[in-house]
Design a protein around this motif. Structure first.
Motif, PDB file in Angstrom:
ATOM      1  N   ARG A 176       1.095  -1.157   0.125  1.00 44.26           N
ATOM      2  CA  ARG A 176       0.111   0.025  -0.020  1.00 44.26           C
ATOM      3  C   ARG A 176       0.960   1.269  -0.074  1.00 44.26           C
ATOM      4  O   ARG A 176       0.794   2.390  -0.624  1.00 44.26           O
ATOM      5  CB  ARG A 176      -1.016   0.055   1.328  1.00 44.26           C
ATOM      6  CG  ARG A 176      -1.794   1.116   1.317  1.00 44.26           C
ATOM      7  CD  ARG A 176      -3.241   1.047   0.823  1.00 44.26           C
ATOM      8  NE  ARG A 176      -4.124   1.806   1.184  1.00 44.26           N
ATOM      9  CZ  ARG A 176      -5.212   2.270   0.284  1.00 44.26           C
ATOM     10  NH1 ARG A 176      -5.503   1.875  -0.706  1.00 44.26           N
ATOM     11  NH2 ARG A 176      -5.879   3.113   0.951  1.00 44.26           N
ATOM     12  N   GLU A 180       1.573   3.797  -3.425  1.00 48.68           N
ATOM     13  CA  GLU A 180       1.198   5.805  -3.372  1.00 48.68           C
ATOM     14  C   GLU A 180       2.507   6.253  -3.874  1.00 48.68           C
ATOM     15  O   GLU A 180       2.353   7.325  -4.532  1.00 48.68           O
ATOM     16  CB  GLU A 180       0.951   5.927  -1.888  1.00 48.68           C
ATOM     17  CG  GLU A 180       0.953   7.388  -1.651  1.00 48.68           C
ATOM     18  CD  GLU A 180       0.611   7.836  -0.320  1.00 48.68           C
ATOM     19  OE1 GLU A 180      -0.110   8.725   0.098  1.00 48.68           O
ATOM     20  OE2 GLU A 180       1.753   7.228   0.597  1.00 48.68           O
ATOM     21  N   ASP A 184       5.612   8.835  -7.680  1.00 47.11           N
ATOM     22  CA  ASP A 184       5.820  10.167  -7.178  1.00 47.11           C
ATOM     23  C   ASP A 184       7.427  10.892  -7.640  1.00 47.11           C
ATOM     24  O   ASP A 184       8.372  10.193  -7.138  1.00 47.11           O
ATOM     25  CB  ASP A 184       5.845  10.253  -5.728  1.00 47.11           C
ATOM     26  CG  ASP A 184       5.837  11.607  -4.951  1.00 47.11           C
ATOM     27  OD1 ASP A 184       6.365  12.749  -5.571  1.00 47.11           O
ATOM     28  OD2 ASP A 184       5.679  11.667  -3.683  1.00 47.11           O
TER      29      ASP A 184
END
Length: 310
Positions: A176, A180, A184
């Protein structure tokens, strides 16, 4: 028995778990990575990029956080990712030990064979974590001896729902977080590539563990289910605490005790734990692994349980 007779026997007795394992074995053969060649370790670290998303750093939005400079915040993130990766190496070694016990049952089914295929991937992941730690320029954060002893004693627990739930506890929390951060652009490129590799390969491990946990729950009696629920919830409490070693706070001039107390008392801790854990805990709840007064109380203690399930 001749080789062709053994193959025929296996084909006749294949069940749902072996069908899944066979598919995962094929996926493992067709799509795997070797961090030694798939990550450019010779390329330099990019000045100014982060090692952790700022809002996932443990002291985010605390009074201690407000006192840190931008450079100190990045430095704390660097130490925290090393702490998490160090824990990941220990955890994957423990997972591999359990998977070896699955193979040790000696069935030589596709389910059994996939367990050792997963051990191979976990070994490569641990090497990858180690090389990334080296790239940060820091040394690993070692687990205290009592924690290592507990991990060793865990190998004496019977294989069952808590075994596969423990796999999910480690794999899904990391998964998880990585999903995310992997895209980035503010993250270090070595870190992002490591995360992409880990997410792809861990998806097979999560599928395997989820199906096995449900089968194990259905195959055992009421008393054993209750025992395994409590064991898993207890493991969860220790696992969340082990992710961030209190010594990381020394890197920015904060006393470790003050740092960890501040971090755990902050709303950020609950926000992060719920974010990392929500899909996994909802799956546990659907599978019956959160039932019972004691179990639910233990899960509440982690502060990772979604508010509507608590």
């Amino acid at each position: 028995m001749a080789t062709e007779d053994l193959s025929a026997a296996r084909a006749r007795t294949v069940g749902p778990r072996d069908k899944t394992a066979r598919r995962l074995l094929k996926s493992t053969a067709n799509k795997f990575y070797d961090a030694e060649v798939d990550i450019d370790w010779d390329s330099p670290v990019v000045e100014g990029l982060r090692w952790m998303p700022e809002h996932r750093i443990s002291l985010y939005r605390t009074r201690l956080w407000d006192k840190l400079t931008e450079e100190q915040r990045r430095e704390l993130g660097r130490h925290e990712i090393v702490s998490i990766l160090s824990f990941g190496i220990y955890a994957e070694g423990m997972l591999s030990a359990n998977l070896l016990r699955v193979f040790g049952r000696g069935t030589f089914s596709d389910h059994s064979l996939y367990s050792i295929a997963e051990i191979g991937e976990e070994s490569r992941h641990s090497i990858m974590f180690g090389k990334l730690i080296e790239k940060t320029g820091l040394t690993p954060y070692l687990m205290p001896k009592p924690a290592l002893l507990m991990g060793k004693l865990g190998q004496f627990l019977p294989l069952g729902p808590a075994t596969y739930g423990g796999v999910l506890l480690i794999e899904e929390v990391l998964d998880r977080a990585q999903r995310e951060a992997q895209n980035d652009p503010e993250m270090q490129p070595h870190l992002r590539q490591m995360m992409r590799i880990h997410v792809i390969e861990e998806s097979r491990h999560i599928t395997y563990a989820r199906e096995e946990m449900v089968r194990a729950m259905n195959a055992t009696n009421r008393v054993n289910r209750a025992v395994h629920r409590v064991i898993l919830a207890t493991i969860a409490n220790f696992t969340y605490l082990a992710l961030i070693n209190p010594k990381v706070y020394r890197s920015v001039g904060i006393n470790p005790i003050r740092g960890i107390v501040t971090a755990m008392a902050s709303p950020t801790y609950k926000t992060n734990m719920q974010f990392f854990s929500e899909p996994m805990i909802r799956f546990f709840a659907d599978a019956g692994m959160c039932d019972g007064v004691v179990t639910r109380r233990l899960w509440k203690m982690t502060r990772a349980m979604p508010d509507d399930l608590a």
